[in-house]
Design a protein around this motif. Structure first.
Motif, PDB file in Angstrom:
ATOM      1  N   GLN A 181     -12.867  -5.983   8.648  1.00  0.00           N
ATOM      2  CA  GLN A 181     -12.934  -4.537   8.859  1.00  0.00           C
ATOM      3  C   GLN A 181     -11.875  -3.858   7.990  1.00  0.00           C
ATOM      4  OE1 GLN A 181     -15.333  -3.169  10.849  1.00  0.00           O
ATOM      5  NE2 GLN A 181     -16.043  -5.296  10.988  1.00  0.00           N
ATOM      6  N   PRO A 182     -11.983  -2.509   7.784  1.00  0.00           N
ATOM      7  CA  PRO A 182     -10.895  -1.812   7.084  1.00  0.00           C
ATOM      8  C   PRO A 182      -9.555  -2.141   7.737  1.00  0.00           C
ATOM      9  CG  PRO A 182     -12.751  -0.327   7.370  1.00  0.00           C
ATOM     10  CD  PRO A 182     -13.092  -1.596   8.119  1.00  0.00           C
ATOM     11  N   LEU A 183      -8.560  -2.408   6.918  1.00  0.00           N
ATOM     12  CA  LEU A 183      -7.270  -2.857   7.424  1.00  0.00           C
ATOM     13  C   LEU A 183      -6.661  -1.841   8.381  1.00  0.00           C
ATOM     14  CD1 LEU A 183      -5.519  -4.286   4.256  1.00  0.00           C
ATOM     15  CD2 LEU A 183      -6.557  -5.558   6.113  1.00  0.00           C
ATOM     16  N   ARG A 184      -6.004  -2.368   9.398  1.00  0.00           N
ATOM     17  CA  ARG A 184      -5.198  -1.531  10.276  1.00  0.00           C
ATOM     18  C   ARG A 184      -3.910  -1.195   9.545  1.00  0.00           C
ATOM     19  NH1 ARG A 184      -1.874  -3.893  14.786  1.00  0.00           N
ATOM     20  NH2 ARG A 184      -1.136  -2.165  16.053  1.00  0.00           N
ATOM     21  N   LEU A 185      -3.463   0.056   9.685  1.00  0.00           N
ATOM     22  CA  LEU A 185      -2.231   0.494   9.049  1.00  0.00           C
ATOM     23  C   LEU A 185      -1.216   0.877  10.115  1.00  0.00           C
ATOM     24  CD1 LEU A 185      -3.732   2.895   6.322  1.00  0.00           C
ATOM     25  CD2 LEU A 185      -3.131   0.486   6.052  1.00  0.00           C
ATOM     26  N   VAL A 186       0.001   0.359   9.987  1.00  0.00           N
ATOM     27  CA  VAL A 186       1.101   0.802  10.833  1.00  0.00           C
ATOM     28  C   VAL A 186       2.187   1.349   9.918  1.00  0.00           C
ATOM     29  CG1 VAL A 186       0.570  -0.871  12.640  1.00  0.00           C
ATOM     30  CG2 VAL A 186       2.223  -1.471  10.875  1.00  0.00           C
ATOM     31  N   GLY A 187       3.153   2.036  10.489  1.00  0.00           N
ATOM     32  CA  GLY A 187       4.223   2.574   9.657  1.00  0.00           C
ATOM     33  C   GLY A 187       4.835   3.822  10.247  1.00  0.00           C
TER      34      GLY A 187
END
Length: 378
Positions: free
Chosen positions: A218-224
């Motif tokens: 799936q589209p990557l999960r982004l954290v930050g």
């Protein structure tokens, strides 16, 4: 009142200052140590060519020395700097910024990225040499013009092995170094920090530090985190500490982020993490008015992906002048930044949705500008 590790560091700093004052000028190093210094300078020059090479150097180093947490954090932040650089030549920002503004912003980002590597990479290589020889060689740090604060930090780490203290100390050092060498420079005050576009970036929260996490197709999960008040050294240090806590307080997240970083080469294009929205080949038809393309983190039906060039497509290499030698450490008050919260970091928030909202805000600004000035696809 400082904790014992900080009191010990304060004592170490005092000793580093005394050593620098007592260091005789013009005295040559023993041949073996001179060879180490020259080799490190040569390797730093070779790896400090552009954002792509710096970013690769950081992750390669972390793979060999996972105890140096800062190297992975530096790799991820450097990836984000590269994405910000290519945004300036991508689909949207060139419709809002003049060519001069694009170039000024790039030089600002590039100078900071170069300076931090120029200061930090010799430290990393010297530690590597210490490990190889199984001996403390940090008395050589002054030959790379490293702050007395950081000299003390490495000596204490060699004795006590406190990974968190070293990482946070390196965050402090690099942001103070950036403050002295870039943020206080009159040229950047005029061309970037004091400009309306910089204020607009703060308002729209365009500056986001994103850590992609390895996904399952799936589209990557982004954290930050969202960057705000970038001109404040205190805020930048606080941001660095929050990013560090996010990354190294959750082993599952750490492995997911590192797994992605290790497997995906850095090109500077945002296609690296979201190829469903970005492409490093321009797909839009020249001469047509800009049409809305992004909604709910997906392309609008029939829309072309946003252009996000690779760094080496977008910008030529910059030849930098060496910085003036400036000691940023003034007094013990800076040690208060070293306090590390002991409580567990909050659960990471998915920054993907926030980043999509940012893209949508920029698109609205482009569309509004198009209505006023009749802007078309270049």
């Amino acid at each position: 009142m400082f904790d014992p590790p900080l009191l010990s560091l304060a004592k170490e700093i005092k000793q580093a200052i005394a050593r620098e004052k007592e260091m005789p000028e013009g005295v040559s190093l023993p041949a073996k140590e001179q060879k180490i210094v020259e080799h490190i300078k040569e390797q730093t020059f070779l790896r400090n060519q552009d954002n792509v090479e710096r970013t690769r150097a950081y992750v390669e180093y972390y793979q060999k020395h996972t105890e140096i947490h800062w190297a992975l954090l530096a790799h991820l932040v450097s990836r984000n700097a590269g994405w910000s650089m290519t945004d300036l030549r991508g689909e949207l920002l060139p419709k809002l910024l003049s060519p001069k503004e694009q170039n000024d912003y790039f030089l600002f980002l590039e100078r900071g990225n170069w300076l931090i590597f120029q200061d930090a990479y010799p430290q990393l290589l010297l530690y590597e040499e210490c490990v190889r020889q199984k001996t403390n060689l940090f008395h050589l740090l002054p030959h790379f013009h490293v702050s007395v604060f950081t000299q003390a930090l490495w000596n204490q780490f060699w004795r006590e092995g406190d990974r968190d203290l070293l990482a946070v100390g390196l965050i402090i050092n690099e942001q103070q170094h950036l403050e002295e060498q870039v943020m206080k420079e009159e040229s950047y005050q005029k061309t970037v920090l004091g400009t309306l576009p910089f204020a607009i970036q703060e308002l729209l929260a365009l500056n986001q530090i994103l850590f992609p996490c390895a996904g399952d197709g799936q589209p990557l999960r982004l954290v930050g985190e969202t960057v705000s008040h970038f001109a404040s050294v205190t805020e930048r240090i606080s941001l660095g500490k929050r990013l560090y806590a996010l990354l190294f307080r959750d082993d599952f997240l750490l492995q997911a982020v590192f797994g992605w970083a290790r497997g995906q080469a850095h090109t500077g294009s945002r296609k690296d993490f979201w190829p469903h929205l970005f492409h490093d080949v321009k797909e839009s038809v020249p001469g047509k008015p800009y049409q809305r393309r992004v909604g709910d983190c997906l392309l609008v039906p029939g829309a072309k992906r946003l252009y996000s060039p690779t760094l080496r497509q977008a910008w030529k290499q910059v030849k930098h002048e060496m910085p003036a030698e400036r000691e940023w450490y003034r007094d013990r008050s800076v040690l208060s930044y070293l306090r590390i919260p002991k409580e567990k970091a909050p659960a990471p928030v998915n920054r993907g949705e926030a980043y999509c909202r940012t893209l949508e805000k920029i698109e609205l600004a482009v569309l509004a500008r198009g209505k006023i000035f009749g802007a078309k696809e270049p």
